[in-house]
Write a protein that holds these residues in place. Structure first.
Motif, short mmCIF file in Angstrom:
data_model
loop_
_atom_site.label_atom_id
_atom_site.label_comp_id
_atom_site.label_asym_id
_atom_site.label_seq_id
_atom_site.Cartn_x
_atom_site.Cartn_y
_atom_site.Cartn_z
N GLU A 46 0.84 -1.11 0.00
CA GLU A 46 0.06 -0.19 0.05
C GLU A 46 0.71 1.29 0.08
N PHE A 47 0.47 2.23 -0.93
CA PHE A 47 1.33 3.41 -0.96
C PHE A 47 1.09 4.31 0.20
N ILE A 48 1.83 5.14 0.69
CA ILE A 48 1.58 5.91 2.00
C ILE A 48 2.00 7.32 1.58
N ALA A 49 3.12 7.64 0.93
CA ALA A 49 3.61 8.92 0.68
C ALA A 49 4.62 9.22 -0.29
N TYR A 60 0.33 12.56 -0.41
CA TYR A 60 -0.08 11.40 0.35
C TYR A 60 -1.22 10.51 -0.16
N ALA A 61 -1.32 9.34 0.30
CA ALA A 61 -2.40 8.76 -0.01
C ALA A 61 -3.54 9.22 0.88
N ASP A 62 -4.76 9.41 0.60
CA ASP A 62 -5.86 9.89 1.27
C ASP A 62 -5.92 9.21 2.60
N SER A 63 -5.82 8.32 2.98
CA SER A 63 -6.16 7.50 4.36
C SER A 63 -4.86 7.84 5.38
N PHE A 64 -3.84 8.62 4.80
CA PHE A 64 -2.71 8.84 5.57
C PHE A 64 -2.62 10.28 5.89
N LYS A 65 -3.33 11.19 5.18
CA LYS A 65 -3.00 12.59 5.40
C LYS A 65 -3.60 12.98 6.81
N GLY A 66 -2.79 13.80 7.43
CA GLY A 66 -2.92 14.37 8.58
C GLY A 66 -2.45 13.40 9.87
N ARG A 67 -2.10 12.40 9.35
CA ARG A 67 -1.76 11.47 10.55
C ARG A 67 -0.16 11.22 10.24
N ASN A 84 1.82 9.10 13.42
CA ASN A 84 1.13 9.73 14.67
C ASN A 84 -0.03 9.05 14.86
N SER A 85 -0.62 8.94 15.96
CA SER A 85 -2.16 8.39 16.40
C SER A 85 -2.11 6.89 15.55
N LEU A 86 -1.02 6.21 15.94
CA LEU A 86 -1.10 4.85 15.39
C LEU A 86 -2.05 3.86 15.86
N ARG A 87 -2.47 3.19 14.94
CA ARG A 87 -3.67 2.21 15.23
C ARG A 87 -3.22 0.62 15.02
#
Length: 124
Positions: A46-49, A60-67, A84-87
């Protein structure tokens, strides 16, 4: 050709942060665009940035923006990924990859050079 080495992975609790580094040797690193990807067990990579060589453009891939945040220091030949704010669902092997003169791309096939990956495990 460029060689990449990731570091900074480890075990972290949910809500925590990690900073991954992608280091390269040589004085040509500034000419390479660098992307971060991840692959969880049983899932596709999966691509991140992505960040361009002179760091003039980030994506950034949308799902990672802001985090997640990508940055680079060409004086040190490193690209970093601040997470940040890892899940728990962020648990994966994280890879950096490079492409010469690379503009933004989320396609892993556009990156000929890859590091060995660093494991990130997020506990709940």
């Amino acid at each position: 050709q460029v060689q990449l080495v990731e570091s900074g992975g480890g075990l972290v609790q949910a809500g925590g942060s990690l900073r991954l580094s992608c280091a390269s040797s040589g004085d040509m690193f500034r000419k390479y665009g660098v992307g971060w990807f991840r692959q969880a067990p049983g899932k596709q990579r999966e691509f991140i940035a992505h960040i361009t060589g002179p760091a003039t453009n980030l994506g950034y891939a949308d799902s990672f923006k802001g985090r997640f945040r990508i940055s680079r220091d060409n004086r040190k030949n490193i690209v970093e990924l601040q997470m940040n704010s890892l899940r728990p669902e962020d648990t994966a092997v994280y890879y950096c990859a490079a492409r010469l003169w690379g503009i933004y791309s989320a396609d892993e096939n556009d990156y000929p050079y890859w590091g060995q990956g660093t494991q990130v495990t997020v506990s709940s």
